[in-house]
Write a protein that holds these residues in place. Structure first.
Motif, short mmCIF file in Angstrom:
data_model
loop_
_atom_site.label_atom_id
_atom_site.label_comp_id
_atom_site.label_asym_id
_atom_site.label_seq_id
_atom_site.Cartn_x
_atom_site.Cartn_y
_atom_site.Cartn_z
N ASP A 177 0.95 -1.54 -0.06
CA ASP A 177 0.12 -0.09 0.00
C ASP A 177 0.69 0.92 -0.50
N LEU A 178 0.68 2.06 -1.00
CA LEU A 178 1.21 3.47 -0.90
C LEU A 178 0.49 4.40 -0.58
N THR A 179 -0.50 3.95 0.39
CA THR A 179 -1.49 4.97 0.81
C THR A 179 -0.51 6.18 2.13
N ALA B 24 -11.91 9.52 -11.82
CA ALA B 24 -12.89 9.28 -10.87
C ALA B 24 -12.16 9.62 -9.20
N GLY B 25 -11.53 8.58 -8.89
CA GLY B 25 -10.73 8.85 -7.75
C GLY B 25 -9.91 8.66 -7.32
N PRO B 26 -9.08 8.76 -6.12
CA PRO B 26 -8.24 8.57 -5.65
C PRO B 26 -7.18 7.50 -5.43
N TYR B 27 -6.08 7.43 -5.63
CA TYR B 27 -5.45 6.16 -5.58
C TYR B 27 -6.11 5.33 -4.35
N GLU B 28 -5.86 4.11 -4.49
CA GLU B 28 -6.74 2.53 -3.69
C GLU B 28 -5.79 1.24 -4.46
N TYR B 29 -5.37 1.10 -2.84
CA TYR B 29 -4.36 -0.04 -2.51
C TYR B 29 -5.85 -1.27 -1.92
N ARG B 30 -6.07 -2.35 -3.42
CA ARG B 30 -7.05 -3.06 -2.75
C ARG B 30 -6.12 -4.56 -2.77
N VAL C 276 -2.48 -10.64 -7.34
CA VAL C 276 -1.54 -9.92 -6.90
C VAL C 276 -0.86 -9.39 -8.34
N GLY C 277 -0.82 -8.07 -8.69
CA GLY C 277 -0.23 -7.26 -10.14
C GLY C 277 -1.43 -6.10 -10.32
N TYR C 278 -2.51 -6.98 -9.55
CA TYR C 278 -4.25 -5.82 -10.19
C TYR C 278 -4.18 -4.75 -9.02
N ARG C 279 -3.64 -4.50 -7.93
CA ARG C 279 -4.04 -4.21 -6.48
C ARG C 279 -3.88 -2.76 -5.95
N HIS C 280 -3.27 -1.57 -7.43
CA HIS C 280 -2.73 -0.52 -7.33
C HIS C 280 -3.52 0.20 -8.51
#
Length: 491
Positions: free
Chosen positions: A17-19, A78-84, A89-93
């Motif tokens: 997570d980069l938040t 349409a939205g801010p950065y998210e870490y899911r 793996v590889g689709y989270r940022h």
């Protein structure tokens, strides 16, 4: 996944997570901890890419090239950065995105903007040359209005690096690029030096600055470890965009660059008149007659080549008792070439057809090269050598009129050592006041010597391979021609 779920996605699968990263320095520290084996240059490159992704503004436009297809998708963040963390793996940022159009034809985008989208980086910023307004026009009107203003170059190599670190790419002309190191001509030595300087800074130029004209645009971007692999996978790898550990590897050795003439370095017609298959054949006749064209490219609505109309193709159609439409008279397999191609490999096609339709990577017509263009280049490139040869011949004939004992001492020494005098050494002959008096030439001696100095420098320049035609040295060519006129009068 990006289109189906309304997202833009970055990879870097090992990175969490980069938040919590409140600054680019925080992000850099996280990268160093997660990728301790990567080089500082690579980490700096990734740091800037991810910071762009982290800090893009809601409402910004984003462009995503579509793999396997010659189209791009354009959306609005349409939205801010998210870490899911619950995603594969590889689709989270991710960033939420409203995709406005999903199938903009790449050919509808002008070449300069298209090139700036072709960086080796996952995330780069399109800021210059009215990029935002032009992408908006693509969304709203389906076409790129282009940009006609000048491109201000960076002040020095350090400024070039800073621009690329900030945005990911930097466009400038080959003239401005080599000018960053104080050069104005693309000789073999200059090309090698600039290539080395760029490589040392981890930069790559597309297309290479030696394969286009001095005032065309090239795009400079950063490369990282594994960029060659990443570049090759653009059209074949369905993995998410961004860093993947499988893409990391040692950089492939750069190919040995040959220094032949490239089609793109020639001054062929680039503001090309074209027609479509739906146009009236009379329009083709009108263009060809009033502008004295021998050929007219046939294109689709986005400028992709679909054929060519020539007087020969019109005649053949008429002889076959057809030829009422552009589609009927067009040759649908025209001779085409890319600007990066080596000129002499296509000379036979030029001889056979009399022209080549020049296209880019998306088959958009960018120019027409004719046999007449080649003839003009032949004159430009050969004439300086013939002028210089005759100048040296007449100077030699002048020298042969004198016995060795009558020549200046320095000239006698040169003749005894080498048997001949070079163009640069003739100054020592003609600056001797006694010899000048005996010549009885009706010229001012100092003016003659000054002219000889200019021609000597020009001779040294053209003796080295140079991708640019000597028209860049037009004043020196004229000085050589004037000196020759003087010599033709007295020798």
């Amino acid at each position: 996944m990006a289109l189906d779920r309304g997202l833009v996605i970055a990879g870097w699968e090992e990175l969490g997570d980069l938040t919590s990263c409140a600054s680019i320095a925080d992000l850099g520290g996280l990268l160093e901890a997660v990728y301790p084996d990567e080089s500082p240059a690579t980490l700096t490159n990734w740091k800037h890419q991810l910071w762009r992704f982290r800090t893009m503004d809601v409402g910004d436009l984003v462009v995503m090239p579509r793999k396997f297809q010659q189209i791009v998708a354009i959306g609005r963040l349409a939205g801010p950065y998210e870490y899911r963390s619950d995603q594969p793996v590889g689709y989270r940022h991710v960033r939420k995105t409203d995709w406005l159009v999903r199938d903009v034809d790449r050919a509808a985008i002008k070449g300069d903007l298209r090139d700036s989208m072709g960086a080796f980086l996952t995330i780069s910023e399109l800021t210059r040359r009215d990029a935002a307004a032009r992408i908006t026009a693509l969304v709203e009107q389906g076409h790129d209005p282009g940009y006609t203003g000048a491109v201000e170059p960076p002040a020095d190599p350090a400024a070039l690096e800073a621009d690329i670190a900030e945005a990911g790419t930097r466009q400038l002309t080959p003239r401005d690029l080599i000018g960053l190191w104080g050069w104005s001509r693309r000789t073999t030595g200059v090309t090698a030096l600039v290539d080395q300087e760029l490589a040392a800074r981890g930069l790559i130029v597309e297309p290479h600055f030696n394969s286009v004209r001095l005032d065309d645009l090239v795009t400079v971007s950063a490369v990282t470890e594994g960029s060659d692999d990443a570049a090759e996978s653009v059209s074949t790898d369905p993995a998410p965009i961004g860093h993947s550990s499988s893409a990391v590897g040692s950089r492939k050795p750069s190919p040995v660059r040959d220094f032949g003439w490239r089609i793109g370095t020639l001054p062929f017609a680039r503001d090309v008149t074209t027609i479509t298959v739906d146009d009236d054949l009379g329009l083709a006749h009108l263009h060809m007659v009033e502008s004295d064209f021998s050929q007219l490219p046939v294109v689709d609505r986005n400028g992709r080549v679909r054929g060519v109309v020539t007087w020969k193709s019109i005649a053949r159609a008429r002889l076959a008792e057809r030829g009422r439409t552009v589609a009927e008279v067009a040759d649908h397999n025209p001779p085409t070439a890319r600007e990066h191609e080596e000129l002499f490999s296509r000379i036979q096609d030029l001889q056979q057809h009399g022209f080549l339709v020049i296209i880019d990577a998306d088959h958009v017509v960018t120019g027409v090269l004719t046999a007449s263009d080649i003839a003009d280049q032949l004159k430009l490139r050969v004439e300086p050598f013939t002028l210089l040869e005759e100048v040296e011949l007449r100077l030699r004939l002048t020298l042969n009129r004198f016995e060795r004992g009558d020549l200046p001492a320095r000239t006698r020494n040169i003749l005894e050592k080498k048997g001949q005098v070079t163009l640069g050494e003739y100054r020592y002959v003609f600056q001797d006041s006694d010899l000048w008096k005996r010549l009885r030439w009706p010229f001012d001696q100092q003016t003659f010597l000054n002219r000889l100095d200019v021609v000597k420098v020009f001779r040294d320049n053209v003796a080295h391979w140079d991708v640019d035609a000597p028209e860049a040295e037009s004043e020196a060519v004229e000085a050589t021609r004037q000196l020759l006129r003087l010599l033709q009068l007295v020798v």
